[in-house]
Design a protein around this motif. Structure first.
Motif, short mmCIF file in Angstrom:
data_model
loop_
_atom_site.label_atom_id
_atom_site.label_comp_id
_atom_site.label_asym_id
_atom_site.label_seq_id
_atom_site.Cartn_x
_atom_site.Cartn_y
_atom_site.Cartn_z
N VAL A 1 0.60 -1.38 -0.09
CA VAL A 1 -0.52 -0.05 0.05
C VAL A 1 1.31 1.52 -0.15
CG1 VAL A 1 -2.12 -0.88 1.10
CG2 VAL A 1 -0.09 0.01 2.37
N THR A 2 2.25 0.96 -0.44
CA THR A 2 2.43 2.88 -0.26
C THR A 2 3.60 2.61 -1.55
OG1 THR A 2 4.92 1.50 1.16
CG2 THR A 2 3.11 2.59 2.63
N SER A 3 3.27 2.56 -2.70
CA SER A 3 4.01 2.23 -3.85
C SER A 3 3.76 4.33 -4.12
CB SER A 3 3.14 2.67 -5.07
OG SER A 3 3.31 1.21 -5.09
N ARG A 4 5.08 4.41 -4.74
CA ARG A 4 5.06 5.83 -4.45
C ARG A 4 6.58 6.52 -5.32
NH1 ARG A 4 9.17 4.76 0.42
NH2 ARG A 4 7.31 3.75 0.72
N ALA A 5 6.54 7.57 -6.36
CA ALA A 5 7.43 7.97 -7.31
C ALA A 5 9.14 8.35 -6.24
CB ALA A 5 6.95 8.91 -8.14
N ARG A 6 10.16 8.06 -6.82
CA ARG A 6 11.63 8.17 -5.40
C ARG A 6 12.15 9.54 -7.02
NH1 ARG A 6 16.00 4.32 -4.03
NH2 ARG A 6 15.95 4.45 -6.39
N PHE A 7 12.65 10.59 -6.14
CA PHE A 7 13.25 11.64 -6.97
C PHE A 7 14.51 12.12 -5.78
CE2 PHE A 7 8.95 13.45 -6.90
CZ PHE A 7 8.65 13.35 -8.60
N CYS A 8 15.15 11.70 -6.02
CA CYS A 8 16.50 12.38 -6.14
C CYS A 8 17.27 13.55 -6.51
CB CYS A 8 17.40 11.14 -6.45
SG CYS A 8 16.94 9.52 -5.59
N ILE A 9 17.21 14.63 -5.89
CA ILE A 9 17.93 16.07 -5.86
C ILE A 9 19.75 16.15 -5.59
CG2 ILE A 9 17.99 18.30 -5.05
CD1 ILE A 9 15.72 17.26 -5.43
N SER A 10 20.17 16.86 -6.84
CA SER A 10 21.78 16.74 -7.47
C SER A 10 21.83 18.34 -6.76
CB SER A 10 21.80 16.63 -8.79
OG SER A 10 23.29 16.94 -9.17
N ALA A 11 23.05 18.19 -6.88
CA ALA A 11 23.80 20.08 -6.59
C ALA A 11 23.67 20.23 -7.72
CB ALA A 11 25.19 20.15 -5.52
N SER A 12 23.72 20.00 -8.46
CA SER A 12 23.67 20.33 -10.56
C SER A 12 22.55 20.58 -10.66
CB SER A 12 24.53 19.17 -11.02
OG SER A 12 25.94 18.96 -11.16
N HIS A 13 21.19 20.81 -9.67
CA HIS A 13 19.37 21.39 -10.24
C HIS A 13 20.33 22.71 -9.95
CE1 HIS A 13 18.19 16.82 -10.22
NE2 HIS A 13 17.96 17.62 -10.93
N THR A 14 19.37 23.54 -11.17
CA THR A 14 19.50 25.28 -10.65
C THR A 14 18.18 24.92 -10.67
OG1 THR A 14 18.22 25.08 -12.88
CG2 THR A 14 21.19 25.44 -12.54
N LYS A 15 17.40 26.43 -9.61
CA LYS A 15 16.32 26.64 -9.39
C LYS A 15 15.46 27.14 -11.06
CE LYS A 15 14.20 29.78 -7.02
NZ LYS A 15 12.79 30.48 -8.20
N GLU A 16 15.71 26.79 -11.72
CA GLU A 16 15.17 26.72 -13.40
C GLU A 16 14.36 25.43 -13.35
OE1 GLU A 16 16.63 30.97 -12.41
OE2 GLU A 16 17.72 28.62 -12.51
N MET A 17 15.60 24.60 -13.48
CA MET A 17 14.89 23.12 -13.36
C MET A 17 13.78 22.51 -12.76
SD MET A 17 19.21 21.58 -14.50
CE MET A 17 19.74 22.05 -15.78
N LEU A 18 13.87 23.29 -11.38
CA LEU A 18 13.68 22.69 -9.98
C LEU A 18 12.23 23.27 -10.39
CD1 LEU A 18 16.00 22.90 -6.80
CD2 LEU A 18 15.39 20.77 -8.07
N ASP A 19 12.19 23.90 -10.59
CA ASP A 19 10.74 25.30 -10.74
C ASP A 19 10.35 24.69 -11.45
OD1 ASP A 19 10.78 26.83 -8.48
OD2 ASP A 19 12.09 28.30 -9.81
N LYS A 20 10.89 24.46 -13.18
CA LYS A 20 9.79 23.53 -13.61
C LYS A 20 9.79 22.06 -14.10
CE LYS A 20 11.33 21.64 -18.58
NZ LYS A 20 11.55 21.14 -19.70
N ALA A 21 10.18 21.07 -13.20
CA ALA A 21 9.45 20.39 -12.52
C ALA A 21 9.04 19.89 -12.02
CB ALA A 21 11.32 19.64 -12.35
N LEU A 22 8.88 21.49 -10.79
CA LEU A 22 8.20 21.36 -10.17
C LEU A 22 6.24 21.35 -10.48
CD1 LEU A 22 9.93 23.24 -7.30
CD2 LEU A 22 8.92 20.96 -6.76
N ASN A 23 6.69 22.47 -11.29
CA ASN A 23 5.45 22.47 -11.99
C ASN A 23 4.65 21.63 -12.90
OD1 ASN A 23 3.36 24.61 -13.68
ND2 ASN A 23 4.40 23.96 -15.23
N VAL A 24 5.17 20.86 -13.53
CA VAL A 24 4.73 19.31 -14.98
C VAL A 24 4.53 18.34 -13.22
CG1 VAL A 24 6.07 17.54 -16.28
CG2 VAL A 24 6.31 19.95 -16.52
N ILE A 25 5.12 18.36 -12.36
CA ILE A 25 4.92 17.41 -10.81
C ILE A 25 3.13 18.33 -10.74
CG2 ILE A 25 4.94 16.61 -8.96
CD1 ILE A 25 8.11 17.26 -9.56
N GLY A 26 2.90 19.56 -10.45
CA GLY A 26 1.79 19.56 -9.72
C GLY A 26 0.94 19.68 -10.50
N ASN A 27 1.27 19.66 -11.84
CA ASN A 27 0.38 19.33 -12.95
C ASN A 27 -0.80 17.89 -12.93
OD1 ASN A 27 0.21 22.25 -13.78
ND2 ASN A 27 1.83 22.58 -15.56
#
Length: 535
Positions: free
Chosen positions: A488-514
């Motif tokens: 009962v605990t299926s999930r998506a797993r994200f792994c964050i990197s120091a190479s991610h920029t704020k713009e990348m994270l914001d784009k990803a967050l927007n897609v994830i939210g939608n």
């Protein structure tokens, strides 16, 4: 040990650790930043919203339906209607079956239909932006038939490249090229024969210095670091206390050792202490003789939950009851701590209080293999008796050089502050990404400083749709279902990197939210604060 004492230890440890860094880099800007962080330091927060009852019952019902239809499907195939998908070996008439049909029932009828959503090939360097080759198989790869292929570029949120060293340019790559010319690509021998090169000793000395202990030993494979070396430490008549969510390599190593294994609740220090006390009082089964030794085995960061081990409480229990402590830092070394030195650095604890510090080079270091570090006598014992040192080929010289150069960057030996910057950037990215996901209404597991970010989806069917929806928006990550998690605990797993920029994270967050709103997986019942989150 009370929760208040643990909290005080947490605060004082971080103050001491950051104060050392403050003395090391006394620029006014760094002073203000670290002082501000010290004031804001609070007790570790790990969030685990319980699976909603309605969701849990619905997920169980879905699996029941899938199981029933799977049995019906298999029965109809046995009657001759449709081609059997049972895995069989050819030309084995008269032989007993090597494995039964039911053993692959779940894989055949359920898992393969789920995993196709994220079973893809990576083309090129697996950095923060990479190319994926997607292949659709009409028979779920049962007969190696592949359909249409297409390539797409996506933001990589699924790899363990925490510090961004998985790259094909830069200082590490340049130094590796030179080593290839001097040593070649392979070793072709074991540590005990002709595979112990000077570059290996250089690496082991540097690892020990980085961790603040006396010595270390390296192994060419991370999984084998646990599975082949734990049996050199404990045997029959010993007791292992293992966290219930420990990695498969730890579980295998414990089983191979022949020691008695007791599992305690995940990161539950009260349950651990109770089991330690009972073990000391009752002794071995039947004979009730005292245990030869008691070894506690934990992970620094748990790769599926994103939790960080409660190290101060663990060390207190170890000292109180005279146990030994083994920490697997596969996901924590390089990823947490003011200098990237793992959980001892994160809590500001003395690394000598941990008997065995194990870790892998496959994540933060962009390489392969693993290490075990500790006292010189203990490492010499492992070096002499380890099966990996006797039977496995040593780590190749180019891989060793990749790790050496990464360590030098983290320690500032390259003459720059790049290492500290990467560690700080990872911490900033992690907190920003986690807080934004929670603000959007997702249930997120783990510690706020953990770069492993599990997003709970519960339904295996929604995992596939979620991953494919992210891909269509240019974001790539992985889905995790049973048996890697509970049903009962299926999930998506994200792994964050120091190479991610704020713009990348914001784009990803927007897609994830939608995508999350579209398939209705914003299950969190907590108050969603709409205040701005500062990057």
């Amino acid at each position: 040990m009370t929760g208040e004492l643990i909290s005080n230890m947490r605060v004082s440890c971080i103050v001491d650790s950051d104060q050392h860094l403050l003395n090391r880099k006394p620029t006014p800007e760094v002073r203000r930043k670290i002082k501000r962080e010290i004031k804001q330091t609070k007790e570790i927060k790990e969030e685990f919203e319980e699976t909603p009852l309605v969701i849990a019952l619905t997920v169980y019902f879905c699996y029941v339906v899938l199981t029933i239809f799977g049995h019906i499907r298999d029965f109809v195939r046995k009657l001759g209607f449709g081609k059997s998908e049972e895995v069989k070996e050819a030309n084995r008439e008269g032989y007993a079956k090597l494995y039964g049909s039911f053993e692959s029932f779940y894989t055949r009828n359920i898992y393969k239909r789920i995993v196709q959503g994220w079973n893809m090939f990576v083309c090129g360097v697996p950095g923060v932006l990479f190319k994926l080759k997607i292949t659709i198989s009409p028979d779920f790869h049962q007969n190696k038939k592949f359909g249409a292929e297409k390539c797409l570029e996506a933001i990589n949120l699924g790899s363990y490249n925490y510090l961004g060293f998985a790259e094909n340019t830069g200082k590490c790559t340049d130094s590796v090229e030179k080593v290839i010319l001097n040593y070649g690509n392979g070793i072709c021998s074991t540590h005990h024969e002709l595979g112990n090169l000077d570059i290996h000793r250089k690496l082991e000395s540097l690892v020990a210095e980085f961790l603040g202990v006396e010595d270390s030993i390296t192994v060419g494979m991370g999984f084998a670091t646990n599975s082949t070396n734990i049996p050199t430490l404990v045997s029959k008549g010993c007791l292992i206390l293992s966290d219930e969510l420990n990695h498969a390599s730890l579980v295998l190593g414990c089983r191979l050792s022949g020691a008695k294994i007791q599992v305690y609740k995940h990161n539950d220090m009260k349950d651990l202490e109770e089991k330690v006390k009972n073990a000391i009082v009752e002794g071995q089964p039947i004979s009730h003789k005292p245990w030869k030794k008691i070894l506690i085995i934990v992970e620094g960061i748990y790769s599926m939950e994103g939790t960080i081990v409660n190290l101060p409480a663990l060390i207190a229990i170890k000292k109180k009851y005279k146990c030994y402590l083994y920490i697997d830092e596969a996901h924590s070394i390089g990823a947490i701590g003011s200098k990237g030195r793992g959980v001892t650095d994160y809590f500001g604890c003395d690394p000598h209080d941990v008997d065995l510090l194990m870790g892998t080079f496959t994540k933060s270091f962009g390489a392969s293999g693993g290490y075990i570090a500790g006292s010189r006598d203990l490492i010499n014992h492992i070096r002499t008796h380890s099966h990996s040192a006797s039977y496995a080929t040593s780590m190749s010289a180019p891989v060793a050089q990749q790790i050496i150069m990464t360590l030098k960057i983290l320690m500032g030996r390259d003459g720059s502050t790049e290492g500290v910057k990467r560690v700080r950037q990872l911490e900033r990215n992690t907190r920003y990404f986690r807080r934004k996901l929670k603000q959007q209404g997702f249930i997120i597991y783990g510690n706020e400083d953990s770069p492993v970010v599990p997003l709970m989806l519960y339904f295996p069917s929604k995992v596939t749709v979620f991953i494919q929806g992210l891909l269509s928006g240019g974001v790539a990550t992985v889905g995790v279902c049973y048996p890697a998690t509970t049903v009962v605990t299926s999930r998506a797993r994200f792994c964050i990197s120091a190479s991610h920029t704020k713009e990348m994270l914001d784009k990803a967050l927007n897609v994830i939210g939608n995508v999350g709103n579209e398939i209705m997986v914003t299950y969190s019942k907590q108050d969603r604060s709409q205040t701005e989150i500062i990057y």
